[in-house]
Scaffold this active site. Structure first.
Site, PDB file in Angstrom:
ATOM      1  N   ASP A 182       0.829  -1.199   0.000  1.00  0.00           N
ATOM      2  CA  ASP A 182       0.000   0.000   0.000  1.00  0.00           C
ATOM      3  C   ASP A 182       0.876   1.266   0.000  1.00  0.00           C
ATOM      4  OD1 ASP A 182      -2.425   1.344   0.085  1.00  0.00           O
ATOM      5  OD2 ASP A 182      -3.226   0.100   1.690  1.00  0.00           O
ATOM      6  N   ASP A 205     -10.641   2.547  -3.343  1.00  0.00           N
ATOM      7  CA  ASP A 205     -11.254   1.327  -2.787  1.00  0.00           C
ATOM      8  C   ASP A 205     -12.699   1.178  -3.259  1.00  0.00           C
ATOM      9  OD1 ASP A 205      -8.895   1.519  -1.430  1.00  0.00           O
ATOM     10  OD2 ASP A 205      -9.786   1.398   0.571  1.00  0.00           O
TER      11      ASP A 205
HETATM   12  C1  GAL Z   1      -6.234   1.106   1.671  1.00  0.00           C
HETATM   13  C2  GAL Z   1      -6.324   0.059   0.567  1.00  0.00           C
HETATM   14  C3  GAL Z   1      -7.364  -0.946   0.993  1.00  0.00           C
HETATM   15  C4  GAL Z   1      -6.952  -1.588   2.302  1.00  0.00           C
HETATM   16  C5  GAL Z   1      -6.714  -0.514   3.358  1.00  0.00           C
HETATM   17  C6  GAL Z   1      -6.123  -1.098   4.638  1.00  0.00           C
HETATM   18  O1  GAL Z   1      -5.288   2.036   1.295  1.00  0.00           O
HETATM   19  O2  GAL Z   1      -6.676   0.684  -0.632  1.00  0.00           O
HETATM   20  O3  GAL Z   1      -7.540  -1.929  -0.008  1.00  0.00           O
HETATM   21  O4  GAL Z   1      -5.792  -2.351   2.097  1.00  0.00           O
HETATM   22  O5  GAL Z   1      -5.836   0.467   2.872  1.00  0.00           O
HETATM   23  O6  GAL Z   1      -5.877  -0.121   5.591  1.00  0.00           O
END
Ligand code: GAL
Length: 503
Positions: free
Chosen positions: A244, A302
């Protein structure tokens, strides 16, 4: 940024200033190609003896394309502006795209890696914990989900990766060594034993980290610890890393350096670990992701469990807007990821319930999500709660072997977005390895609309030829077609997918 990267950037800046260059570009990276010349990938991959296809897209449709120096086994299809064929022997190959615009000519090098050991020859399929489990992730959840994936038939259908997302971490790393530690209450048996269990069920085990000091949910990240973390993941038996980008610098160059640091560290372990970038498409990772060692990258924010997002949320409408034009940058071992599907959640998720009017979708909308993810060659990742029994309609949808087959097609083509008509109906076509073509019609509007497929509007098909038709959603055979095909009346938000084979 190292010296070579700086030189490439300077060359890139000079090249975009003008078309008046006849000097060939020397770099084979997607992002070295001037944006006013080509809008497609130039770093390509294929498996030996498997049909390969590379669609070229000039930035200006009036530019003329051709290719030279093609390796044996490949040919130029001038009608469709694509390179096709197959190469039997593994190795590093290349060819040159020649773009002529007015009286200027630019030559763009392409690299083609032919290997039977690609990290991601077809989009990966699996389950991620984030949308419904979030901080409740634990080895007990992992065991229950692994069992459910096998016993429900999901694993047999192809869903092999079980990926734990954020919040598996202990509050801090191991003090002396700096090694990553899991939360001892959530993973009392340790992460290695958890991975072993997943492997014992014939599945693969994925984990999550972030290219900064902290992850999105504020656990510790991997920045500065890339080698230590990669080594530990390899020791645990990790098969995939979702990486991430929360808390990291905004510019693309930093992202490239940070992702490459982890990509290199994973490679140095010698273990086959699929590297999955998650910077939400904000820096166009489809243009530089291959340079980091990654083989797929999130292309949007997301996904939320709704047709339309609100306040920046990504419902199906926003996924379509983000994904539909990215197909020239997708291919074998370089897939654009549309994020976890919400099919099966039915409004019971956690983060997937945010930024959407009223969480949950109709079965027609979930079917559209599944079908279009298959058409786009996105990784197919489920995110609903596998601790509970699976609704039979959901299971039938996500295990539909004919839709999965087009997603997993070894030629790795993402569906070409052809157009959206004035009713809001979109038309897509996906070339398949055996010469068949999957055609999808997607009604984005809130009204029902009839749609007729005109074969002459689909470059992969030919007018006057007779085609055998399978309806992949209903799983039945339809009468053969020539020139035109009635797709019927599409309900609001409905998608139909047909597989056409030449008679
Ligand atoms: C976001 C990501 C999500 C999930 C989340 C966890 O940045 O896009 O899919 O992994 O973080 O905190």
């Amino acid at each position: 940024m190292n010296f070579v990267e700086k030189c490439i950037l300077v060359g890139f800046a000079l090249a975009i200033n003008s078309w008046a260059t006849s000097a060939p570009l020397t770099s084979t990276t997607d992002d070295a190609v001037p944006e006013n010349v080509l809008n497609c990938a130039t770093v390509m991959f294929s498996q030996p003896s498997v049909k390969f296809m590379h669609k070229l897209r000039p930035s200006d449709p009036s530019a003329l394309l051709s290719v030279k120096d093609l390796p044996e086994g490949l040919r130029w299809n001038s009608r469709r502006n694509l390179v096709e064929g197959s190469i039997d022997k593994e190795g590093e190959y290349g060819y040159t795209i020649v773009v002529v615009h007015d009286s200027d000519t630019v030559e763009v090098p392409v690299s083609l890696t032919v290997s039977s050991a690609l990290q991601q020859p077809v989009p990966f399929m699996g389950w991620l914990s984030w949308n419904v489990v979030q901080s409740e992730i634990s080895s007990e959840v992992v065991r229950t989900v692994a069992d459910a994936m096998v016993e429900s038939g999901l694993a047999d259908a192809g869903y092999k990766y079980l990926v734990i997302d954020d919040l598996w971490h202990a509050p801090v790393r191991e003090l002396i060594t700096g090694k990553p530690l899991p939360d001892a209450a959530k993973f009392p048996e340790g992460m290695g034993a958890c991975a072993d269990y997943v492997h014992s069920r014939g599945l693969k085990f994925g984990i999550y980290s972030d290219a900064a000091e902290e992850t999105c949910a504020k656990a510790y990240g991997s920045y500065g610890f890339e080698n230590i973390d990669a080594d530990q993941y390899a020791d645990w038996g990790v098969d995939l890393l979702k990486y991430d980008y929360c808390g990291a610098p905004a510019e693309r160059d930093s992202a490239l350096v940070r992702y490459k640091a982890m990509g290199d560290a994973l490679k140095a372990t010698g273990r086959d670990i699929l590297f999955y970038m998650c910077e939400w498409g904000e820096r166009q990772p489809w243009k530089w992701g291959t340079r980091t060692g990654a083989t797929c990258w999130r292309a949007t924010g997301d996904t939320r469990d709704g047709w339309r997002g609100k306040d920046g949320g990504v419902g199906i409408v926003e996924s379509v807007a983000g994904m539909k034009d990215l197909w020239p940058y997708s291919g074998v071992n370089r897939f654009n990821d549309a994020d976890m599907m919400c099919v099966g959640i039915h409004g019971t998720g956690k983060s997937s319930n945010d930024l959407v009017e009223s969480p949950g979708m109709t079965m027609t909308e979930y079917a559209t999500q599944f079908a279009i993810w298959c058409m786009w060659s996105s990784p197919l990742t489920l995110s609903f709660d596998l601790r509970n029994p699976i609704n039979p309609d959901d299971l039938a949808l996500i295990t539909n072997p004919e839709l999965i087959a087009i997603n997993q097609d070894r030629m790795g083509q993402a569906a070409e977005f052809l157009f959206e008509n004035s009713d809001g109906v979109q038309l897509y076509a996906k070339d398949l390895e055996n010469g068949d073509v999957a055609v999808a019609v997607l009604n984005m509007s809130d009204q029902p609309h009839p749609f007729t497929i005109d074969i002459s509007e689909i470059p992969a098909l030919e007018s006057g030829k007779s085609y055998h038709v399978r309806d992949l959603m209903k799983r039945c055979t339809l009468p053969d077609v020539i020139n035109r095909m009635e797709a019927g009346e599409l309900a609001p938000h409905e998608t139909r997918v047909f597989r056409l084979s030449e008679r």
